[in-house]
Design an enzyme around this catalytic site. Structure first.
Site, mmCIF file in Angstrom:
data_model
loop_
_atom_site.group_PDB
_atom_site.id
_atom_site.type_symbol
_atom_site.label_atom_id
_atom_site.label_comp_id
_atom_site.label_asym_id
_atom_site.label_seq_id
_atom_site.Cartn_x
_atom_site.Cartn_y
_atom_site.Cartn_z
ATOM 1 N N GLU A 148 -0.582 -42.790 -22.148
ATOM 2 C CA GLU A 148 0.370 -42.771 -22.571
ATOM 3 C C GLU A 148 1.035 -43.574 -24.178
ATOM 4 O O GLU A 148 1.319 -43.817 -24.950
ATOM 5 C CB GLU A 148 1.650 -43.555 -22.107
ATOM 6 C CG GLU A 148 2.106 -42.193 -20.933
ATOM 7 C CD GLU A 148 2.265 -40.799 -20.675
ATOM 8 O OE1 GLU A 148 2.877 -41.222 -22.094
ATOM 9 O OE2 GLU A 148 1.536 -40.164 -20.299
ATOM 10 N N ASP A 158 -0.766 -34.322 -26.324
ATOM 11 C CA ASP A 158 -1.659 -33.800 -24.830
ATOM 12 C C ASP A 158 -2.359 -33.207 -25.036
ATOM 13 O O ASP A 158 -2.474 -31.890 -26.143
ATOM 14 C CB ASP A 158 -0.612 -33.359 -23.846
ATOM 15 C CG ASP A 158 -0.355 -34.647 -23.091
ATOM 16 O OD1 ASP A 158 -0.929 -35.736 -22.356
ATOM 17 O OD2 ASP A 158 1.094 -34.744 -22.114
#
Length: 870
Positions: A148, A158
């Site tokens: 994160e 991602d």
């Protein structure tokens, strides 16, 4: 289990402050990392230990992941004011903003911007931190923290895709991943727990939804953290030499390059990372400071110099009254100082404990102006007031309003910044000192530059924006409407009070000359007139305070004046339940985040109005279409480039309302990959609520910003990069889809498109002009935001199993070309007796499954941001 949706907020978040008070890289170590626990999280001291352990694990993982160059050196854990404990430092209050709790357990990062741009905050839940079974599902918390962190700090995305976990590649079915060196196989898990060959969707010729991805433990590489951080063998990010450019994931769509490349070439740390030398030995654990928020302490420092005479001091009085009566929260402590040739204390720090206290403070607001503008005296007086409670101003707030026309403030900026106070500055003139912006930026405050036009309502909006979020949205004021007009007749309109607000609702009308006739009608038809209104003759203000819970629905107002005068209306309510700089060479991006009970709201009608100090007004519709300046489609964040730049300061105001009944809640995918080591591991809970959203209106004021054009005119911006190009092959015809860019970024209409294709993805990505050209003479670009759909025959026979790659550039009338679009790929796959690429040889798997869970996220709140495009 049944739960009240308003009671299961995700109530712990990590917060990034984007000013100089935010995260810094000091040598090899990150400092000023703030982890804030929402005020609605019940006390559980285990959370502090879990946070420390997560950051400590993450620090060492980060050190190994990035060539042993960086680690977490210092972090502050901010606990709520109601927690009891003797180990908390009870003095600092940090400004918490843009930290919106959400539903679901999965960690995520709020990202507004483009590839390489910093995110807003990382979000964790208490359940995730306290329940160790989630480690089996997601992997080590320290590893997830670094995953994160890469979103937050370096603006990467991602490398998996929950909506498209499989794709075709030269006749084979591949899993969406990075790197392709990670060996995978596909199986369906039956109800009894056995494995069987995956079924194929006859339309897409890809595996159906029940197909799972299995990893081979014997053939796992060390990459990539943005794909599978929870896997023990994964210790670094994808590099160029093993980046999977074909994968239809967000990293390729937004960046089109390896995460390692983005971190070292495009991120905020790019220069430091290239110059830093690796540490000689592993770093020490981070040092932690546990700090408790105290009650909010604010001092209003108000200019009463001669240049404030007339309408300015009246507007200051009206706006400060609005702040004291409707905006500042209960139990906050407020002081008031004024300054001109001399400075005075109008009120020492006073706790807001009743409406009587609020009204007594309002009576002390200055009404007369005269003398010189001695800003340093005013600042000194305000800091003296703040030091009364505990000997310093650390973490306290200053609201400093001045027209700044005569005094040189430069001599006291440094001492004000060093005081530790958060300084919000309101520049109430065209010539206010530039140091006002500097103070706000350096202390984490807001810089606002409202104009003094009697119809603008900008000073009221500025004071209304000075709220402090603690995570308890139920006690925070919400501005439903803010409008103004100059008329000699009727001033009419409608304000929607939706189901989420209605407590402490007020209608405030300000008139310029004579008391008008006011009629306010409730949704059921009740009419409020002068007999129901409070009239302050000295402030030229008429107020309707609705007792109890306001009736929900459309409220209509009609204000009549028989003489030509300016009129403004401001409507605020509360929930019923619990500046930037630009030199003009780069565009700025406006964001408005719309959510109801922290659940994203889509299909809303969102308009931004930018007004310069010279009076020019530019209104622009913000879009949530995932194109141009907008990062993700239908995530409740509406964005647009701002290119109509003029020299000087400008103010931003955003208005949002429902659009013909089309507004609804979003169902969002959290695009994270999860390793499920047990085939029967329970999925996280998903909360489902109706998608309909009732009528509502909201207005919000963003920070002011200043433009100093480096040339004689604003530059010509090329069309924005296309990021949603898609391709499908039907027989020997190719169908391409994308969102039309603009003439200048995402505004206007481009002149032409250039479309090229290749069998070689990397060649097309890095040498676009070498690709095969598609004849586009018949293609005329549509207006920005339109859906472009075009089919082409490539004049070749496309063999079964062939994958072809496509890219687009657009050009404007000045022949400026956009960046190359994302690379779209299409494969020709003909149905056969058995689809190739899906058979699975015997392999050593041990139940390692990649699962992609849908998390439905629930918050109408409106927050606005404007930032430079990096």
């Amino acid at each position: 289990r049944a739960m009240d949706s308003r009671m299961v907020f995700v109530l712990l978040w990590m917060l990034l402050l984007s000013t100089s008070t935010g995260i810094k890289l000091d040598g090899n170590g990150y400092v000023d990392v703030v982890i804030a626990i929402s005020s609605k999280v019940p006390q559980d001291n285990r959370l502090i230990d879990k946070i420390k352990k997560m950051a400590t694990e993450g620090s060492l993982y980060l050190y190994h992941a990035l060539d042993e160059k960086v680690y977490f050196r210092e972090a502050t854990i901010l606990v709520p004011p109601q927690w009891n404990g003797t180990n908390f430092t009870k003095r600092i209050m940090l400004l918490i903003d843009n930290a919106n709790p959400s539903y679901g357990f999965e960690p995520y990062t709020k990202q507004y911007g483009e590839c390489g741009a910093e995110g807003e905050y990382i979000h964790f839940t208490p359940e995730y931190l306290l329940n160790d079974t989630f480690i089996e599902l997601y992997g080590s918390r320290g590893r997830i923290f670094v995953h994160e962190w890469a979103h937050l700090r370096w603006g990467v995305f991602d490398e998996c895709n929950g909506e498209k976990p499989f794709y075709h590649s030269n006749g084979r079915i591949e899993a969406t991943r990075c790197s392709k060196n990670i060996k995978v196989e596909f199986y369906e898990v039956t109800a009894g727990g056995s494995l069987q060959q995956c079924s194929i969707d006859p339309q897409t010729l890809l595996p159906t939804e029940g197909c799972k991805i299995f990893l081979n433990r014997n053939e796992i590489t060390n990459r990539s953290i943005m794909f599978l951080p929870g896997l023990d063998a994964v210790t670094t990010f994808c590099h160029e030499n093993d980046h999977n450019y074909e994968a239809p994931n967000m990293q390729n769509k937004k960046c089109g390059k390896a995460t390692w490349t983005v971190i070292f070439e495009d991120s905020v740390d790019k220069d430091a990372l290239r110059s830093l030398k690796p540490l000689q030995s592993p770093p020490p654990p981070p040092s932690f400071k546990v700090v408790q928020r105290k009650q909010r302490v604010v001092c209003l420092i108000l200019d009463v110099s001669k240049s404030m005479e007339g309408s300015r001091i009246l507007q200051q009085q009206q706006a400060a009254t609005h702040f004291l009566r409707h905006i500042i929260e209960d139990q906050a402590r407020v002081g008031i100082a004024s300054f001109s040739t001399f400075a005075s204390t109008l009120s020492p720090l006073t706790t807001i404990d009743s409406d009587t206290t609020r009204e007594n403070l309002i009576k002390l607001l200055p009404k007369v102006a005269g003398g010189w503008t001695k800003m340093c005296l005013g600042l000194s007086q305000g800091l003296q007031i703040l030091r009364e409670d505990n000997g310093d101003a650390l973490g306290d707030e200053i609201v400093f309003l001045t027209d700044g026309q005569t005094d040189n403030i430069a001599g006291c900026v440094q001492s004000a910044v060093q005081s530790g106070a958060i300084i919000h500055t309101l520049a109430f003139s065209d010539s206010a000192a530039p140091e006002l912006t500097e103070m706000a930026i350096k202390t984490g405050g807001k810089f606002l530059s409202p104009n003094d036009k009697t119809t603008s309502n900008q000073l009221m909006d500025a004071f209304a924006s000075l709220t402090l979020s603690t995570g308890d949205y139920t006690n925070e004021p919400v501005q439903l409407e803010s409008v103004g007009a100059r008329t000699s007749d009727w001033f009419n309109g409608t304000v929607s009070v939706d189901q989420t607000v209605g407590n402490k609702t007020s209608f405030v009308i300000i008139y310029e000359i004579n008391f008008p006739s006011v009629y306010i009608q409730s949704p059921s038809g009740s009419v409020y007139t002068q007999t129901n209104l409070s009239h302050d003759v000295s402030q030229k203000t008429v107020t309707l305070n609705i007792p109890g819970t306001t009736e929900h629905g459309d409220w209509k107002y009609s204000i009549q004046t028989t003489i030509l005068q300016a009129l403004t209306l401001t409507v605020t309510s509360q929930a019923t339940q619990a500046d930037q700089f630009s030199d003009g060479t780069k565009p700025m991006i406006m964001f408005a985040e719309v959510s109801q009970n922290y659940r994203p709201v889509i299909n809303a009608d969102v308009w931004a109005t930018l007004e310069s100090e010279t009076g020019s007004v530019h209104t622009l519709r913000l879009l949530d279409n995932g194109a141009g300046a907008d990062a993700f489609q239908d995530d409740g964040i509406y964005s647009r480039y701002f290119i109509k730049m003029v020299n000087g300061r400008s103010s931003l105001k955003v208005r949002v309302k429902n659009q013909d009944g089309q507004t609804r809640f979003a169902v969002l995918y959290i695009h994270g990959c999860v390793i499920n080591v047990q085939l029967n591991h329970p999925k996280p809970l998903v909360f489902v609520e109706p998608l309909d959203v009732g009528n509502f209106t909201r207005t919000d004021t963003g920070e002011s910003f200043e433009v100093t054009l480096s040339g004689t005119a604003p530059p010509n911006f090329p069309p924005n990069r296309i990021t949603d190009l898609s391709a499908v092959i039907q027989e020997d015809t190719v169908l391409l889809n994308w969102t039309a860019p603009g003439e200048d970024l995402d505004q206007g209409r481009a002149k032409s498109y250039e479309i090229r294709w290749s069998f070689d993805l990397k060649m097309l990505r890095f040498n676009f002009s070498n690709g095969y050209s598609v004849n586009t003479t018949a293609v005329s670009p549509q207006e920005t935001g339109s859906v472009e759909q075009h089919s082409f025959n490539l004049n070749i026979t496309i063999q079964n199993g062939t994958t072809i790659f496509f890219a687009v550039q657009s050009e404007d009338k000045q022949n400026a070309k956009s960046e190359t679009s994302n690379i779209a790929q299409a494969s020709k796959i003909l149905p056969g007796p058995k689809s190739s690429g899906i058979s699975n040889p015997d392999m050593n798997f041990t139940g390692l499954v990649i699962s992609l869970f849908i998390i439905i996220r629930f918050g109408v709140q409106l927050s606005t941001v404007i930032q430079n495009k990096s």
